[in-house]
Design an enzyme around this catalytic site. Structure first.
Site, PDB file in Angstrom:
ATOM      1  N   HIS A 193       0.799  -1.228   0.000  1.00  0.00           N
ATOM      2  CA  HIS A 193       0.000   0.000   0.000  1.00  0.00           C
ATOM      3  C   HIS A 193       0.830   1.274   0.000  1.00  0.00           C
ATOM      4  CE1 HIS A 193      -4.272  -1.459   1.074  1.00  0.00           C
ATOM      5  NE2 HIS A 193      -3.931  -1.645  -0.184  1.00  0.00           N
ATOM      6  N   ARG A 299      -9.933   4.193  -2.587  1.00  0.00           N
ATOM      7  CA  ARG A 299      -9.571   3.462  -1.359  1.00  0.00           C
ATOM      8  C   ARG A 299      -9.939   4.329  -0.153  1.00  0.00           C
ATOM      9  NH1 ARG A 299      -4.943   1.793  -4.955  1.00  0.00           N
ATOM     10  NH2 ARG A 299      -4.869  -0.476  -4.875  1.00  0.00           N
ATOM     11  N   ARG A 340     -14.950   2.202  -2.477  1.00  0.00           N
ATOM     12  CA  ARG A 340     -14.776   0.957  -1.731  1.00  0.00           C
ATOM     13  C   ARG A 340     -14.891   1.288  -0.247  1.00  0.00           C
ATOM     14  NH1 ARG A 340      -9.192  -2.158  -2.049  1.00  0.00           N
ATOM     15  NH2 ARG A 340      -8.427  -0.557  -0.643  1.00  0.00           N
ATOM     16  N   GLU A 424     -11.106 -10.804  -4.404  1.00  0.00           N
ATOM     17  CA  GLU A 424      -9.669 -10.714  -4.123  1.00  0.00           C
ATOM     18  C   GLU A 424      -9.216 -11.783  -3.137  1.00  0.00           C
ATOM     19  OE1 GLU A 424      -8.721  -6.874  -2.419  1.00  0.00           O
ATOM     20  OE2 GLU A 424     -10.588  -6.786  -1.305  1.00  0.00           O
ATOM     21  N   ASN A 447      -4.206  -7.592  -6.638  1.00  0.00           N
ATOM     22  CA  ASN A 447      -3.103  -7.408  -5.676  1.00  0.00           C
ATOM     23  C   ASN A 447      -3.238  -8.406  -4.530  1.00  0.00           C
ATOM     24  OD1 ASN A 447      -2.485  -5.274  -7.272  1.00  0.00           O
ATOM     25  ND2 ASN A 447      -3.230  -3.708  -5.879  1.00  0.00           N
ATOM     26  N   ASP A 448      -4.443  -8.502  -3.983  1.00  0.00           N
ATOM     27  CA  ASP A 448      -4.646  -9.456  -2.898  1.00  0.00           C
ATOM     28  C   ASP A 448      -4.834 -10.867  -3.415  1.00  0.00           C
ATOM     29  OD1 ASP A 448      -4.510  -8.250  -0.295  1.00  0.00           O
ATOM     30  OD2 ASP A 448      -6.087  -6.917  -1.001  1.00  0.00           O
ATOM     31  N   ARG A 458       2.644  -9.798   0.094  1.00  0.00           N
ATOM     32  CA  ARG A 458       3.149  -8.802  -0.862  1.00  0.00           C
ATOM     33  C   ARG A 458       4.020  -7.740  -0.203  1.00  0.00           C
ATOM     34  NH1 ARG A 458      -1.782  -4.720  -2.515  1.00  0.00           N
ATOM     35  NH2 ARG A 458      -3.277  -5.387  -0.973  1.00  0.00           N
ATOM     36  N   CYS A 495      -9.006  -4.213 -11.032  1.00  0.00           N
ATOM     37  CA  CYS A 495      -8.396  -2.976 -10.530  1.00  0.00           C
ATOM     38  C   CYS A 495      -7.033  -3.205  -9.886  1.00  0.00           C
ATOM     39  CB  CYS A 495      -9.327  -2.284  -9.542  1.00  0.00           C
ATOM     40  SG  CYS A 495      -9.524  -3.183  -8.009  1.00  0.00           S
TER      41      CYS A 495
HETATM   42  C1  PEP Z   1      -6.389  -5.385  -4.886  1.00  0.00           C
HETATM   43  O1  PEP Z   1      -6.322  -6.119  -3.883  1.00  0.00           O
HETATM   44  O2  PEP Z   1      -6.115  -5.762  -6.029  1.00  0.00           O
HETATM   45  C2  PEP Z   1      -6.796  -3.983  -4.754  1.00  0.00           C
HETATM   46  C3  PEP Z   1      -6.956  -3.223  -5.815  1.00  0.00           C
HETATM   47  O3  PEP Z   1      -6.957  -3.496  -3.526  1.00  0.00           O
HETATM   48  P1  PEP Z   1      -5.767  -3.045  -2.564  1.00  0.00           P
HETATM   49  O4  PEP Z   1      -4.515  -2.970  -3.373  1.00  0.00           O
HETATM   50  O5  PEP Z   1      -6.192  -1.727  -2.015  1.00  0.00           O
HETATM   51  O6  PEP Z   1      -5.777  -4.131  -1.532  1.00  0.00           O
HETATM   52 MG    MG Z   2      -7.188  -5.571  -2.044  1.00  0.00          MG
END
Ligand code: PEP
Ligand code: MG
Length: 568
Positions: A193, A299, A340, A424, A447-448, A458, A495
């Site tokens: 993040h 976010r 979100r 996710e 990402n998650d 990550r 996303c």
């Molecule tokens: C994700 O998990 O892909 C996402 C876009 O949310 P974040 O990166 O805020 O966890």
């Molecule tokens: Mg996420």
């Protein structure tokens, strides 16, 4: 000059004097000489006294501002200060084992905290946070006059560069980035993040350096090259000149000519929706400038992190949130803004996102009320993070309906506010067909999804090399979710950060996705490249890719077939 290579997390080159920040707290254990034992025990009592004073002040100031109910939160900590099993036990440990006071506090509070792990009652289990908070305060007060990281960073001179072992987003959000020009961290990956935050703030950053804090001296001249992913110690004149050019070029966005907007279109006429991921309201300008159609991911938890830019003071207060969401939908009109709900991860252990919101329904209710009120002013979509089961989505939607009825929003109006789920967590991807029945849209958060599917944290530099968007498992999951949404006839977008890589984006279009949300800076290039590609060709490349067994084969196939050239 010496170069250390990590992962470029946010582009640009900057130079400055290094400020070294060690965040990860290690409590040292050392043997206290007999002659100093009584003094060490006296430090415990002094810390107890000072903590008592501070907590009483906090309690009365919270009471004045927010009422007695909230103030009573601190009663438990005040009671613990006087508990005979805690500090007297730590004093005993210092005397008997001749260990230092900080170590004894940590041990006693760890043991006490462990008792709460097995308690079924949620409210009681949550008290563990209070225990850690109090232990932290007591340790800090063993050294009165010591300041927190954020306090220290406030005092910095202009043109510093931050080198830290780790930089939690809540701290990064409070730093004055007009003084700190860039940062480098031992920990982290591109999708951590803090890295995402750096890109959004336009702050050059290199992460995953492993041991930079060990060899960079405070005050040493260093350069951060976010393009090549390098930290340069004692940089050459040439590197310094590049850094100077970067600072000159970083002119404000306003006043420049914007990129074209509206949907992107492939060479064979397929419309691709490109939305922006943002963290701050100020990013709306960057999103519009980049030509985003709407906001695909806001976010909102960044609202709670405070201290940064014009609206950092906004709190979880319903009216303040309403004002912010309203300005966002108005500012992005006619495009839609997808907000979100808070994706906080304060408790660890997977108690995060929608799960945490359902566990603590009051702040969640306030946010939903603010969202539904703001939805009267434009196109707003509500999105729940970290959904892992249909029950959670049902419960959240039930709350939305209940609040809508409190606000006298009728069914027809409520239908105009799409409510969607982020996919996710692997469990959600595997049940995307079931979730799709009860959601108005799906958004794949890779990402998650990547970290949970591939079992790679990550933010952990040791395994960040295994964090691989092109793993066949990830590509299959994406296809599975897209199919589930298509069968149900609801929109699906992606996303995660992987969409900002143009080659990967081309593959995702080949896999049948037509909606994306990405960091604003990636949108212009994505639009240009899509114009040059045919979706039918991308589909046949994707079909071949889906049959390949390894990441390396997949990368080779993409390299051979998708050439991302410069525009002539
Ligand atoms: C994700 O998990 O892909 C996402 C876009 O949310 P974040 O990166 O805020 O966890
Ligand atoms: Mg996420």
């Amino acid at each position: 000059m010496q170069r250390v290579t990590g992962v470029g997390a946010s582009p640009g080159v900057v130079a400055g004097r290094a400020v070294v920040l060690i965040q990860r707290e290690q409590v040292l254990r050392y043997r206290v000489p007999a002659a100093r034992l009584e003094a060490e025990i006296a430090k415990l009592e002094a810390s107890r006294h000072l903590s008592h004073q501070q907590l009483s002040e906090i309690r009365s100031s919270v009471g004045r501002k927010h009422g007695a109910d909230l103030a009573s939160m601190f009663d438990a900590q005040l009671l613990m200060l006087d508990d005979r099993k805690l500090l007297p036990r730590a004093a005993e440990m210092v005397r008997e084992q001749r260990v230092n006071a900080a170590w004894a506090i940590q041990r006693v509070f760890d043991e006490f905290g462990a008792v709460f792990d097995d308690i079924a009652d949620e409210y009681l289990r949550e008290r563990k946070g209070d225990i850690a908070d109090l232990a932290g305060r007591l340790k800090m007060n063993l050294r009165p006059g010591s300041a927190s990281a954020v306090d220290l960073l406030r005092e910095l001179d202009e043109a510093s560069v931050l080198v830290a072992d780790e930089l939690p987003p809540s701290i990064a959000a409070q730093i004055d980035w007009s003084k700190v020009r860039g940062f480098a961290t031992d920990a982290g990956s591109r999708t951590y993040h803090t890295a995402i935050l750096a890109r959004s703030l336009g702050v050059p950053a290199v992460v995953g350096l492993q041991e930079a804090t060990r060899f960079v001296q405070p005050g040493q001249l260093v350069a951060i090259d976010g393009d090549s992913g390098e930290l340069v110690l004692d940089p050459s004149e040439e590197t310094l000149a590049r850094a100077r050019r970067h600072v000159d070029d970083a002119a404000p966005v306003s006043g420049r000519q914007g990129e074209p907007s509206g949907p992107a279109v492939t060479a064979d006429g397929v419309r691709i929706k490109l939305d922006a991921n943002i963290e701050f309201q100020d990013d709306l300008a960057a999103a519009r400038y980049a030509g985003a159609e709407g906001i695909g991911l806001y976010r909102s938890e960044f609202l709670l992190m405070g201290g940064v830019r014009s609206w950092g003071e906004a709190s979880a207060d319903e009216d303040a949130q309403y004002g912010i969401y309203k300005r966002m939908v108005e500012g992005m009109a006619p495009g839609a803004v997808t907000i979100r709900t808070f994706d906080l991860d304060q408790e660890g252990g997977g108690m995060r996102g929608l799960r945490l919101s359902l566990l603590k329904p009051e702040p969640f209710r306030r946010q939903l009320r603010a969202l539904l009120r703001a939805s009267r002013h434009g196109a707003l979509r509500v999105m729940f993070p970290f959904v892992s089961a249909v029950e959670e989505l049902r419960e959240a939607r039930r709350m939305v309906r209940e609040i809508a009825s409190d606000l006298a929003i009728d069914e027809a109006d409520l239908r105009r506010v799409p409510v969607g789920a982020m996919i996710e967590v692997p469990a959600a991807a595997y049940t995307a067909d079931l979730i799709a029945r009860e959601a108005d849209f799906l958004t794949i958060g890779t990402n998650d999804l990547i970290q949970y599917c591939l079992a790679v944290d990550r933010s952990d530099a040791r395994v960040s090399g295994l964090y691989e968007p092109l793993h066949p498992a990830i590509l299959r999951m994406i296809v599975m979710v897209r199919r589930a949404a298509k069968r149900r006839g609801i929109p699906v977008s992606l996303c995660g950060e992987m969409a900002s890589d143009p080659v990967v984006l081309a593959l995702l279009v080949g896999l049948g996705l037509t909606e994306f949300s990405m960091t604003p800076a990636a949108i212009p290039l994505a639009r240009r490249l899509l114009q040059e590609m045919r979706s039918d060709e991308l589909k046949s490349i994707a079909r071949r890719v889906l049959r390949l067994a390894t990441i390396e084969e997949i990368e080779r196939e993409l390299e051979r077939n998708i050439v991302v050239g410069q525009r002539s």
